[in-house]
Design an enzyme around this catalytic site. Structure first.
Site, PDB file in Angstrom:
ATOM      1  N   GLU A  25      10.689   8.019  20.238  1.00  0.00           N
ATOM      2  CA  GLU A  25      11.110   8.389  18.879  1.00  0.00           C
ATOM      3  C   GLU A  25       9.912   8.685  17.982  1.00  0.00           C
ATOM      4  O   GLU A  25      10.073   9.164  16.860  1.00  0.00           O
ATOM      5  CB  GLU A  25      11.908   7.246  18.239  1.00  0.00           C
ATOM      6  CG  GLU A  25      13.182   6.848  18.967  1.00  0.00           C
ATOM      7  CD  GLU A  25      12.941   5.788  20.035  1.00  0.00           C
ATOM      8  OE1 GLU A  25      11.768   5.394  20.241  1.00  0.00           O
ATOM      9  OE2 GLU A  25      13.914   5.359  20.685  1.00  0.00           O
TER      10      GLU A  25
ATOM     11  N   GLU B  32      13.095   1.749   2.401  1.00  0.00           N
ATOM     12  CA  GLU B  32      13.954   0.650   2.846  1.00  0.00           C
ATOM     13  C   GLU B  32      14.748   0.079   1.667  1.00  0.00           C
ATOM     14  O   GLU B  32      15.919  -0.283   1.807  1.00  0.00           O
ATOM     15  CB  GLU B  32      13.073  -0.437   3.495  1.00  0.00           C
ATOM     16  CG  GLU B  32      13.840  -1.387   4.375  1.00  0.00           C
ATOM     17  CD  GLU B  32      12.915  -2.177   5.307  1.00  0.00           C
ATOM     18  OE1 GLU B  32      12.339  -1.563   6.229  1.00  0.00           O
ATOM     19  OE2 GLU B  32      12.747  -3.378   5.085  1.00  0.00           O
TER      20      GLU B  32
ATOM     21  N   SER C  45      17.438  -1.812   9.676  1.00  0.00           N
ATOM     22  CA  SER C  45      17.049  -0.659   8.853  1.00  0.00           C
ATOM     23  C   SER C  45      16.574   0.471   9.750  1.00  0.00           C
ATOM     24  O   SER C  45      15.908   0.245  10.762  1.00  0.00           O
ATOM     25  CB  SER C  45      15.932  -1.076   7.900  1.00  0.00           C
ATOM     26  OG  SER C  45      15.257   0.070   7.423  1.00  0.00           O
TER      27      SER C  45
ATOM     28  N   GLU D 255       5.001   0.294  20.579  1.00  0.00           N
ATOM     29  CA  GLU D 255       5.788   1.068  19.612  1.00  0.00           C
ATOM     30  C   GLU D 255       5.280   2.502  19.513  1.00  0.00           C
ATOM     31  O   GLU D 255       6.057   3.456  19.470  1.00  0.00           O
ATOM     32  CB  GLU D 255       5.714   0.394  18.236  1.00  0.00           C
ATOM     33  CG  GLU D 255       6.533   1.105  17.160  1.00  0.00           C
ATOM     34  CD  GLU D 255       6.286   0.531  15.770  1.00  0.00           C
ATOM     35  OE1 GLU D 255       5.116   0.226  15.454  1.00  0.00           O
ATOM     36  OE2 GLU D 255       7.244   0.382  15.008  1.00  0.00           O
TER      37      GLU D 255
ATOM     38  N   LYS E 220       2.595  -3.132  18.790  1.00  0.00           N
ATOM     39  CA  LYS E 220       2.366  -1.829  18.150  1.00  0.00           C
ATOM     40  C   LYS E 220       1.876  -0.805  19.170  1.00  0.00           C
ATOM     41  O   LYS E 220       2.104   0.387  19.015  1.00  0.00           O
ATOM     42  CB  LYS E 220       1.343  -1.968  17.013  1.00  0.00           C
ATOM     43  CG  LYS E 220       1.843  -2.752  15.816  1.00  0.00           C
ATOM     44  CD  LYS E 220       2.718  -1.911  14.909  1.00  0.00           C
ATOM     45  CE  LYS E 220       3.302  -2.768  13.786  1.00  0.00           C
ATOM     46  NZ  LYS E 220       4.353  -2.054  13.058  1.00  0.00           N
TER      47      LYS E 220
ATOM     48  N   CYS F 135       2.653 -11.134  10.462  1.00  0.00           N
ATOM     49  CA  CYS F 135       1.619 -10.362  11.141  1.00  0.00           C
ATOM     50  C   CYS F 135       0.263 -11.064  11.136  1.00  0.00           C
ATOM     51  O   CYS F 135      -0.555 -10.820  12.026  1.00  0.00           O
ATOM     52  CB  CYS F 135       1.479  -8.997  10.487  1.00  0.00           C
ATOM     53  SG  CYS F 135       3.044  -8.115  10.467  1.00  0.00           S
TER      54      CYS F 135
ATOM     55  N   GLU G  92      17.459   2.338   1.054  1.00  0.00           N
ATOM     56  CA  GLU G  92      18.474   2.179   2.104  1.00  0.00           C
ATOM     57  C   GLU G  92      19.345   0.958   1.824  1.00  0.00           C
ATOM     58  O   GLU G  92      20.570   1.011   1.953  1.00  0.00           O
ATOM     59  CB  GLU G  92      17.789   2.043   3.477  1.00  0.00           C
ATOM     60  CG  GLU G  92      18.789   1.983   4.623  1.00  0.00           C
ATOM     61  CD  GLU G  92      18.118   1.735   5.985  1.00  0.00           C
ATOM     62  OE1 GLU G  92      16.876   1.671   6.045  1.00  0.00           O
ATOM     63  OE2 GLU G  92      18.862   1.584   6.967  1.00  0.00           O
TER      64      GLU G  92
ATOM     65  N   CYS H 230      10.048  -3.544  10.472  1.00  0.00           N
ATOM     66  CA  CYS H 230       8.609  -3.278  10.550  1.00  0.00           C
ATOM     67  C   CYS H 230       7.980  -3.786  11.838  1.00  0.00           C
ATOM     68  O   CYS H 230       6.895  -3.380  12.210  1.00  0.00           O
ATOM     69  CB  CYS H 230       7.887  -3.946   9.386  1.00  0.00           C
ATOM     70  SG  CYS H 230       8.608  -3.573   7.830  1.00  0.00           S
TER      71      CYS H 230
END
Lengths: 1063, 589
Positions: free
Chosen positions: B371, B278, B324, B366, B363, B519, B281, B304
């Site tokens: 993907e 990142e 990102s 996710e 999560k 988190c 990036e 994230c």
């Protein structure tokens, strides 16, 4: 163009529109145009106008006659309606077909059409003029001064009646502070329900500095049966706008909203039009009236959630959020709509504002009470003759609204209660009809003034069901935010539902009260806090109805479907299966019919003659044509009897040896004996007189109940194993202790209320003055009695009428019944009064005896004072009060006092004393008849006070079941179970319309001087035809078991051995 | 500073203090179900009723401000009875299958009923209709257990600004849920699980997937590896009675190993990897913008937090180019575990079973995104929340408190302190800047103890500016540039920040974490998370970071190794395939 010579004001309120006002108006206009009375322009627009339904013809039509669509006139019961000026003629219940005649006769020829006019509900007299109709005459139209007078869509007409003068005064001549001061001085209180002082509310919101303030109008009227605000908005929308304009100026608000439910499309339409008219004329928008003050109004439509009438919820709703209340503080005056200072006033409150500003606070206070000045609008609905919108001065007695304006209760039913304040309010029972309608007085009775919903209930309303209805409403309308309202009211509803369906339990009333208190104490908003009010109020005044539902599984009003097999049977105190015996009679199965009747009531032939037939009053057939003539069918049935048809005994053999004594061989005692005999007992009846029968014999004359008929039924009972010992008087010949000593295990006291009450005035001990009961008894037992020439009977009950009719038969020249109230209040049975009149008895009403005049040692005349009806007393009847000193004298050589009977309990008891109730009769459990002495039971007049034959019979039955339970520990009253009657009935067939046949009566010529029975029996064809009119309300596709009342065991002391034996 | 009497004790409290807090300060605990300090005070459950002298009715203490001279009785017979009745009424409409409820012994309603000594429900009656909604991978709703406290409504609508659930219908029939009785999967629910985190009962919980993990552990053909997110080590202890903020990293490793995981790895490893990807990036975007003068989407947003990703896809689709392309550390870990590590131990991806333990319910969602199959198989097989791990350890009969401290396995177990602070709001930003600054200038981040104080803590939107001076030659184009960064946590704050950006505010790099506090305050953490608990966990994470010998991601030797052996370089071909992803604009329903 001619000037308009006649205005036809047609009500276009929602009520009249839904009963067809548009079609009437279209027919009217067509008729007028055809006769050239109004111009063609209106015809061209007819379709379009009809479709919109609200555009005023007056604004378009020109010609001799103008038709004006007004807002709600208020007398909704009479719609579609029209008021014709000049003259103020009131036409009601119009149809399109009436229009040609109305135009031809009234408009053209000037001859008002009587047929279409209002008639007095009681006298049937035609009342041609609007202002003379009592409904209008007793009102004080302040807020509603424009209703039905102006076109609700014309700002010119509003201004023409003084509109916007107050606004101009407030904006141009007054300061905000002086406006608030004036409103405070007026004492105006919020008409939405809580009655918070309006001026104070404005003051709170005027104080804080803020870049933005709002002024809101609460038009979210949602109480069941309430339509005050809708009518004001529909008939006079500018009044509300003007009130808002003044209020906005006072607090410094620039934006207003009218929160109106979308279910009021007409109100919204008229408001929208009114607002745009104001904007066009500079009354709303920027720089109002050139004062630099900006104020505009938008309409916010609610979707009809009741809770959105709560101010914080209403504001959330305007904000576009879910309409839910929030806790206060902060109060809206500080942080309201979008957290800005906000005032919210109800429609009626606002409509008062222009009046206060225009006429001043003093004028406003000139009516009403000190703490509740001004007027209040009520939506009068329910069981009342004149349903509609009424505006009265605060402080008038509730009874005046219901009786004088409302015209009383339809169909001669009895008033039971008035529900005031909607779901947050309560019921006011007949005992409190005098309550002045003001905030404090209503609250003191556990109701609230509310926004003006006033629902009148009569004897056919079940108070438990009514309570359930309101809780159901609350539950539906609760927002669900806070626990007590979301879950608590649900639990209350569930308890009420189970009571209404016969599943109520002991303790349910207490649970309801407990939960009510907690909910009131904990709910977040007013809706929840007040939701238990109807429950608490109805338990407070109608607890006995709740108890009947729970214990007896009985709904006296006949409303709760699960408890009512048929309304007639439900209304019968003895619970006779009326559809059953009627249909059996219809199939000529007379013996079965008689047996079925005697399951619950042994006195078929007696009741066929003297019963006051409450069953007929509840007959559903009356909604089609006329109630079934139950008693006449029963009379026919009784006349078919051969032998004495009785149902099978259901008792056990051991009961033969158990000794039960019954004191008094009247209907209660004999009925008790009969049912005990059916259970296998062999009771002994002790009777003071020398013949059994009690009041049936002693008080009821033979022309109503022939002696052999009575004797026959008593003999039938005796033959079941009942011993009747006459000339045995309790207190004289024996005592309760004696009975105990003789081994009687239980005693039933059916001693009646045999003592006549004295007049309590000068001269009552004089010769020639007797009491009715003594007079009747003397004749009935001995066959002779002395009677005067001119007999005056004082009183209004059956005894009075019987005494008068007996007097005439014994040779009196005149017999006059004098009663202090009116005929409508007479307790005597209507048919008896009618027959008495036909036989020549004279009636004097509204006269109270003053004194009796003596001449040579005996009475010669009675002096009376003329009375009028005044306040309502605790029985819900108007109290007679002296009307000045208009006294008059009636000559009388005999005066019969028939003003009531009583019991002298002291004479009965020796050693054993039974507790008395507050009316000084024997206190007996309503379910079992048990008294404070566990082995002594009581019923009939001795326990209830003077009452009807059938009620005495019912009391005897209850006591028999109670005695059996006391002796055996078990409930054997199997006759209480409903039976399936296998008569033919086609549920699909349409009922054939037919009126009930008249009673067959002895011609007058054959009555005088004899005691021959006046009423005779029907021909068979008539009787059988009548049975077919029964709608068979008892019919069920599947036989259903009705819930049975429990025999309360509260203080039953069952001998252990007996209890064991019962098992 | 009003002084008042509570249960005859005089107390002075700060202005605006409600009576419930005032009573707490006076040592009286008033039970409540709907109140949530700092989040919700709406007075809906009516459990916290108190008697205030002069008031007509009882008052809900959570919405009544303390006032001078007030006399409050919290335990009068009237208040006590009302409170009992409220709880009984709630119980009467509550599906009381406590023994089989995931909140058994961890239920606020159960605790209140127990505290009040309720032994029977006086007003029993019908119960609300049961509707279960298991439409999303993350969450399961059961309306029969809902007590309508509305904490979830407030958290979803106000804290997160999502408003996927709100009251429907009226009265007893009212339910909390998505509009028109639809399911969570049909609406904009971002599956952050903040609703579940505040639910006092078992009406909203994470989808329990413990059984799948046991099944994999019992399967001898599977190599089962587990990755543990940084945030759980500061919270897992709460499941076993430790004070919030107690670090239990070592015990957690031992427990996992004892349960039978073949390798106990660390998501921290992937966090370090994320920083390298990142960070690179970000520098690439900056270079394109500054040197090549290209149109580049700036500021760049971190990626994230899967709840944030879903939120951006639904609510801000036009901002997706700014996000990102880096996968979250969880997914980076899954991808390399099933490729790089699998190859090392000679396994095929399909023989590997990757379990993650996350503080997060999103999560779970996710890991199921299409993907996330870049290894050829599903990269992460099962996601457990911290709460599920706690329950699983209990199920295994492990005496957690008695465990020795264990060590993470290699080669995906080493991590820097920078990875630890991914758990905290502002942590990803700080970790990135520790590396970026050092790459660009060759010097350490010029903040005390490497902490960028302005972006730490619980302020909703935080920002910092960092002037770059003395660049190394490769990055000289950044010389003198002031890098502006911003941090938001909680989606409601994210909205504020995005609106600020849309209004013209310029940033280079923006960190968004879905949950308040980051988190450590995730929807899968032990209940109930308050601000005090958040701060305690945040402090513990910083302690963990400061205790590490390596505190910058680029210094992680295992990360260096994977680039050397496998990935070659950040943003390289393999990275692009395994570690980066793409986003989809979604409808807002």
């Amino acid at each position: 163009m001619n000037s308009t010579r006649m205005h036809l004001l047609m009500c276009f309120g929602t009520g009249c529109v839904s009963s067809g006002a548009e079609k009437v108006r279209d027919a009217l206009v067509k008729e007028l145009v055809a006769r050239g009375l109004t111009d063609e322009a209106a015809v061209g627009d007819l379709d379009g106008v009809g479709a919109e339904g609200v555009l005023p013809y007056a604004a378009r039509a020109s010609g001799e006659v103008a038709v004006v669509n007004t807002g709600c006139n208020g007398f909704c019961a009479c719609g579609p309606l029209m008021v014709v000026y000049p003259g103020g003629f009131f036409y009601q219940k119009l149809t399109p077909e009436d229009m040609p005649e109305l135009v031809e006769e009234h408009v053209l020829k000037g001859r008002p059409v009587e047929r279409l006019m209002f008639r007095h509900p009681v006298t049937q007299a035609v009342i041609p003029h609007y202002a003379d109709i009592p409904f209008f005459a007793r009102q004080n139209l302040r807020v509603l001064h424009n209703k039905g007078r102006i076109s609700a869509t014309s700002i010119e007409e509003y201004i023409g009646r003084g509109g916007y003068i107050a606004a101009a005064k407030a904006l141009l001549e007054m300061t905000p502070a002086s406006i608030i001061e004036e409103v405070k001085k007026s004492g105006l209180r919020g008409r939405g329900g809580a009655g918070f002082p309006t001026g104070t509310k404005w003051e709170f919101a005027a104080k804080p500095k803020s870049d933005q303030k709002y002024f809101l109008c609460n038009a979210d009227e949602g109480d069941p049966g309430a339509f005050m605000d809708r009518s004001v908005l529909e008939s006079d929308p500018h009044a509300v706008i003007e009130g808002m304009l003044i209020g906005a100026r006072a607090i410094g608000a620039n934006q207003g909203y009218i929160y109106c439910r979308a279910e009021y499309p007409l109100a919204i339409e008229r408001l929208t039009l009114a607002i745009s008219q104001c904007r066009e004329r500079g009354l709303l928008g920027r720089d109002v009236l050139g004062t630099g003050f900006d104020f505009d109004i938008d309409i916010a439509r609610g979707s009809g959630a009741f809770v959105c009438g709560e101010e914080t919820a209403l504001m959330r709703s305007i904000e576009g959020k879910r309409g839910e209340p929030r806790p206060r503080p902060p109060f809206p005056a500080l942080a309201g709509l979008w957290e800005k200072p906000t005032v919210l006033n109800n429609v009626e409150t606002l409509a008062n504002i222009p009046l206060i500003i225009a006429h001043g606070a003093q004028w406003f206070r000139s009516v009403g009470t000190e703490k509740s000045p001004g007027t209040k609008i009520f939506a009068l609905t329910g069981k009342v003759n004149n349903v509609g919108l009424v505006e009265v001065n605060m402080g008038v007695p509730l009874g005046e609204i219901i009786y004088d304006i409302g015209g009383g209760i339809p169909n001669g039913k009895k008033f039971k209660a008035a529900q005031i304040g909607g779901p947050s309010g309560g019921c006011i029972p007949k005992e409190h009809l005098n309550v002045p309608v003001d905030y404090e007085s209503i609250t003191a009775l556990g109701a609230i003034m509310g926004s003006g919903g006033l629902i009148v209930m009569d004897e056919d309303s079940c108070m438990v069901d009514m309570t359930r209805f309101f809780l159901e409403f609350t539950q539906d309308e609760s927002c669900g935010k806070c626990t007590p309202c979301r879950v608590g009211t649900r639990r209350m509803l569930e308890i009420l539902e189970r009571i209404c369906t016969g599943k109520g339990e002991e303790g349910d009333i207490e649970r309801l009260i407990e939960l009510s208190k907690t909910i009131s104490d904990t709910a977040l908003c007013g809706l929840g806090q007040t939701a238990p009010n109807p429950v608490l109020s109805n338990i407070r005044f109608f607890r006995h109805e709740f108890e009947e539902h729970i214990r007896d599984k009985k709904c006296r009003a006949g409303v709760c479907a699960e408890l009512v097999r048929a309304p007639c049977q439900n209304a019968c105190p003895a619970g006779v299966d009326i559809p059953g015996f009627i249909s059996l009679t219809g199939e000529k199965r007379y013996n079965e019919a008689l047996v079925l009747h005697r399951e619950r009531n042994p006195f078929v032939a007696v009741c066929a003659r003297v019963c006051f037939h409450p069953c007929e009053g509840k007959c559903r057939r009356s909604t089609l044509d006329e109630p079934l003539s139950v008693r006449a069918v029963k009379r026919f049935l009784a006349d078919q009897e051969v032998g004495f048809q009785i149902p099978a005994a259901i008792g056990n053999g051991a009961n033969v040896d158990r000794k039960v004594a019954i004191v008094g061989a009247g209907p209660a005692g004999l009925s008790c004996a009969y049912f005990l005999a059916r259970l296998g007992y062999r009771p002994t009846v002790f009777e003071a007189a020398d013949k059994p029968g009690g009041m049936l014999l002693q008080a009821i004359p033979a022309y109503r109940l022939p002696r052999d008929i009575l004797a026959n039924e008593i003999r039938g009972i005796a033959e079941m194993g009942v011993t009747i010992k006459t000339k045995k008087k309790l207190g004289t010949d024996f005592s309760l202790t004696d009975l105990k000593d003789q081994g009687f295990e239980a005693v039933f006291l059916g001693v009646g209320a045999p003592q006549g009450m004295g007049l309590g005035m000068k001269g009552e001990d004089m010769k020639g003055v007797v009491d009715a009961l003594g007079f009747l008894k003397e004749y009935n037992l001995t066959g002779k009695a002395k009677v005067g020439k001119n007999v005056v009977v004082i009183g209004g009950g059956n005894a009075a009428v019987d005494a008068a009719r007996t007097s005439l038969r014994l040779g009196a020249e005149t017999a006059t019944v004098v009663y202090r109230r009116t005929r409508a209040e007479m307790p005597a049975y209507e048919e008896e009064v009618e027959e008495a009149e036909r036989e020549g008895v004279k009636f004097e009403f509204l006269a109270a005896p003053l004194e009796l005049v003596e001449k040579s040692g005996k009475v010669s005349a009675a002096k009376f004072r003329t009375m009028e009806l005044g306040e309502f007393d605790r029985t819900g009847r108007r109290k007679p009060v002296a009307k000045g000193e208009n006294d008059y004298t009636l000559p009388a050589d005999m005066v019969i006092a028939a003003i009531g009977q009583t019991l002298k309990p002291a004479e009965l008891f020796d050693g054993v004393t039974v507790r008395l109730n507050e009316r000084q009769y024997l206190a007996a459990d309503p379910v079992t008849g048990q008294t404070s002495v566990e082995w002594v039971f009581a019923g009939g007049d001795a326990a209830s006070g003077p009452s009807s034959v059938v009620e005495a019979i019912a009391a005897g039955e209850k006591a028999a079941a109670g005695i059996d339970r006391f002796l055996t520990g078990a409930d054997h009253a199997l006759w209480r179970e409903s039976r399936v009657v296998n008569t033919f009935f086609d549920p699909e067939a349409d009922p054939v319309m037919a009126n009930r046949p008249g009673l067959k009566l002895l011609p007058l010529a054959r009555r005088s001087g004899t005691f021959a029975e006046v009423e005779t029996t029907w021909a068979r064809a008539v009787a059988l035809g009548e049975t077919k009119r029964c709608l068979r309300c008892d019919y069920r596709e599947q036989p259903t078991e009705m819930p049975r009342g429990t025999v309360a065991a509260a203080h039953l002391a069952v001998p252990a051995a007996a209890a064991a034996a019962a098992k | 500073m009003p002084s008042l009497t509570i249960d005859n004790r005089k107390i002075q409290v700060a202005d605006g203090t409600n009576l419930l807090e005032a009573a707490r300060q006076a040592g009286v605990k008033i039970p409540s179900l709907c109140y949530l300090r700092g989040v919700q005070a709406i007075g809906s459950c009516r459990v916290c009723m108190v008697e205030v002298k002069g008031a007509k009715t009882l008052l809900a203490s959570c919405v009544t401000a303390a006032a001078e001279g007030m006399e409050v009785q919290t335990n009068s017979p009237r208040a006590r009875e009302a409170r009992r009745t409220m709880v009984e009424l709630i119980l009467s409409d509550h599906e009381g299958d406590c023994q089989t409820c995931d909140r058994n012994v961890d239920c606020e309603l159960q605790a209140i009923a127990s505290d009040l000594g309720i032994r029977q429900v006086t007003y029993a009656g019908t119960k609300s209709k049961r509707m279960t909604d298991a439409s999303t991978p993350a969450l399961v709703r059961d309306t029969a257990k809902c007590v309508s406290c509305r904490r979830c409504v407030t958290v979803c609508g106000q804290t997160q600004g999502v408003a996927a659930i709100f009251p429907q219908g009226r009265g007893f029939a009212s339910v909390i849920g998505p509009a028109f009785a639809s399911q969570l999967s049909d609406v904009v629910c971002v599956q952050c699980g903040q609703c579940a985190a505040v639910c006092p009962v078992g009406a909203i919980s994470e989808r329990d997937e413990i059984a799948k993990v046991w099944e994999a552990l019992d399967d001898p053909k599977k190599t089962v590896v587990v990755q543990t997110a940084p945030a759980i080590r500061a919270a897992l202890g709460e499941c076993f009675g430790y004070a919030p903020g107690t670090l239990v990293t070592g015990k957690m490793v031992s427990a996992l190993r004892q349960m039978g995981f073949d390798r106990v790895f660390d998501t921290n490893f992937a966090a370090d990897l994320t920083i390298l990807e990142e960070g690179t990036e970000l520098l690439t975007r900056l270079k394109k913008a500054i040197v090549e003068k290209q149109q580049v989407a700036l500021p760049m947003f971190t990626s994230c937090s899967p709840g944030w990703i879903r939120y951006a896809e639904h609510f801000w689709p036009d901002m997706l180019p700014n996000v990102s392309t880096c996968k979250s550390p969880q997914q980076m870990f899954g991808a390399v575990a099933k490729t790089y590590f699998a190859e090392k131990i000679g396994k095929k991806p399909e023989d590997m079973f990757v379990v993650s333990v996350m503080p997060c319910t999103a999560k779970k969602y996710e890991s199921q995104r299409p993907e996330m199959y870049s290894s050829g198989a599903r990269d992460v097989d099962v996601v457990l929340t911290t709460r599920e791990l706690g329950r699983m350890i209990r199920q295994a009969g492990i005496d957690f408190t008695a465990l020795p401290d264990g060590q993470m396995d290699s080669i995906l177990g080493a991590s820097s302190g920078a990875a630890d602070i991914f758990a905290n709001t502002g942590g990803v930003m700080e970790a990135a800047l520790r590396t970026v600054y050092e790459i660009v200038t060759g010097r350490e981040l010029p903040f005390e103890n490497l902490h960028i104080a302005p972006i730490e803590g619980l302020a909703g939107v935080k920002e910092a500016a960092l002037k770059i001076e003395g660049t190394v030659s490769d990055w000289s184009f950044l010389e003198g540039v002031t890098v502006k960064v911003a941090v938001a946590h909680g989606l409601g704050n994210a909205r504020l920040l995005i609106e600020r950006i849309k209004a013209g505010e310029h940033y280079h790099f923006v960190e968004v974490m879905t949950c308040p506090g980051g988190c450590i305050g995730g929807g899968g953490q032990p209940r109930l998370t308050t601000d005090e608990i958040r701060l305690a966990r945040i402090a513990a994470i910083y302690r963990e970071d400061e205790g590490k010998p390596i505190r910058k991601s680029h210094n992680n030797p295992e990360v260096a190794a994977i680039y050397k052996e496998y990935l070659t370089k950040p943003l390289g071909e393999k990275s692009h395939h395994l570690l980066h992803t793409r986003y989809t604009a979604r409808e807002r329903v």
